[in-house]
Design a protein around this motif. Sequence first.
Motif, PDB file in Angstrom:
ATOM      1  N   CYS A  40      -4.728  -5.532  -6.947  1.00 57.71           N
ATOM      2  CA  CYS A  40      -5.239  -5.543  -5.580  1.00 57.71           C
ATOM      3  C   CYS A  40      -6.022  -4.259  -5.318  1.00 57.71           C
ATOM      4  O   CYS A  40      -5.833  -3.250  -6.004  1.00 57.71           O
ATOM      5  N   GLN A  41      -6.922  -4.316  -4.343  1.00 58.04           N
ATOM      6  CA  GLN A  41      -7.715  -3.151  -3.953  1.00 58.04           C
ATOM      7  C   GLN A  41      -7.888  -3.151  -2.444  1.00 58.04           C
ATOM      8  O   GLN A  41      -7.919  -4.211  -1.820  1.00 58.04           O
ATOM      9  N   SER A  42      -8.010  -1.950  -1.868  1.00 59.68           N
ATOM     10  CA  SER A  42      -8.422  -1.821  -0.465  1.00 59.68           C
ATOM     11  C   SER A  42      -9.586  -0.851  -0.439  1.00 59.68           C
ATOM     12  O   SER A  42      -9.641   0.109  -1.217  1.00 59.68           O
ATOM     13  N   CYS A  94      -1.415   2.172  -4.572  1.00 56.53           N
ATOM     14  CA  CYS A  94      -2.834   2.206  -4.185  1.00 56.53           C
ATOM     15  C   CYS A  94      -3.266   3.638  -3.910  1.00 56.53           C
ATOM     16  O   CYS A  94      -3.529   4.018  -2.747  1.00 56.53           O
ATOM     17  N   HIS A 106       0.839  -1.204   0.000  1.00 57.00           N
ATOM     18  CA  HIS A 106       0.000   0.000   0.000  1.00 57.00           C
ATOM     19  C   HIS A 106       0.871   1.249   0.000  1.00 57.00           C
ATOM     20  O   HIS A 106       1.410   1.645   1.025  1.00 57.00           O
ATOM     21  N   GLU A 133      -6.878   2.543  -3.518  1.00 58.74           N
ATOM     22  CA  GLU A 133      -7.584   2.715  -2.235  1.00 58.74           C
ATOM     23  C   GLU A 133      -8.955   3.286  -2.576  1.00 58.74           C
ATOM     24  O   GLU A 133      -9.110   4.498  -2.743  1.00 58.74           O
ATOM     25  N   PRO A 176     -11.356   1.320   2.365  1.00 63.83           N
ATOM     26  CA  PRO A 176     -11.427   1.759   3.760  1.00 63.83           C
ATOM     27  C   PRO A 176     -12.841   2.212   4.148  1.00 63.83           C
ATOM     28  O   PRO A 176     -13.629   2.588   3.312  1.00 63.83           O
ATOM     29  N   GLY A 189      -2.817  -1.164  -7.873  1.00 66.24           N
ATOM     30  CA  GLY A 189      -3.828  -1.244  -6.836  1.00 66.24           C
ATOM     31  C   GLY A 189      -4.587   0.061  -6.730  1.00 66.24           C
ATOM     32  O   GLY A 189      -4.369   0.988  -7.510  1.00 66.24           O
TER      33      GLY A 189
END
Length: 406
Positions: free
Chosen positions: A402-404, A340, A310, A381, A406, A379
Amino acid sequence: MDNRQIADRLEAFAALLELSDANPYTTRAYRRAAETIRGAPLPVAELVRAGRVRQLRGIGAGIEGRLRELIDTGEIAELAELERELAPDLVGLGRYLGLSARRSLQIARSLGVRNAEELREAAAAGQLRSVPGVGPKIEARLLEALAREDEPQARPGLLLNRARELLGGMAQALDGEAAGDVRRWRDSCERLAVVCATQDPRPVVKRFATLPQIVAMLEQADRRAVGVTVDGVPVELTVAEPERFGTALLRGTGSLDYVAALEPLPDGSDELEVYAALGVPWCPPELREEPYRGEPPSLIELGDIRGDLHCHTLWSDGRASVEEMGRAAQELGYEYLAICDHTPAVGAVRGLTPDDVRRQAEEVAAANESLAPFRVLRGIECDILPDGRLDLPDEVLAELDCQSAP
């Protein structure tokens, strides 16, 4: 105005912006700018006058404007207004006593007091009971808390990143070492401490009391002081004689139980000398929680980390390009790095639209070609919107590694 003075004013501005519930990204930006200026090798005032201050990392147009105002006039008008409006020493003392910022100011205005010392005097004179909403029970609780100002009190801790940022700036300004829970890298930090070494402690204690992070003093002695931040967090200062610095640092770092098990501590100019005199192997600060005298186990070191999943770049609120981030990670010995950045809904900073995500993919591909076999991963966020949807379409998210959310 030198770099330290400029950094102090920006740090004070950041503290009051936080107190006034300003955007947290703005507050963080001013703190980072203060840190950058404090460590800058050139006189920042000259860079401001020459129109070159934005060459420093983290200095954008908004902060440049504040710096120009500070250099030209000697003050930041909004900072002076916030200091008048919020009375930071009153708020800091109030929070230390368990009051909200708003309630502290209400009590102060009702009593007609303007600072923490006048509040103490009014309380001692029995004037708290005249404040609307303050009955005998609340008055007794506040008087008891005031009577115990210099005693350790259990309170919610600061998150490690905020505590390190706060204490690191103070330690740097005092030419000391950050100690307490921060040096032990605890996730939540209740005990914040700085340890310094000098034969004459008076200039250090005086400087501590005037730091922008400290808004009220709870205790002040020859070689020890306790101040409180605008958040109501107490910070301990210990000024040791140079030949006892290691002893003070060990005592200021370990938990109470850990240190008690080693007492009495011998004098030593550094921690290695103290541990050697005790006949105990040196123990990393992270392990100084429970009493321990054996050979410490190995800790995970930076060299054990294979990658970072990240990171942000200039595409949102980062400070470097994709390739620069990848190259820096490669130099650390990493094998991969995930970029990200934010999506637009974050609001406070620029976020990536679907078109931006696909344009950034070209930059990632170029970085991978240049840095191979190192791998930059794509990625994001991605914010969750109020209705539960994600801030980017599913087909765009599906393109990423990939991903996040929040």
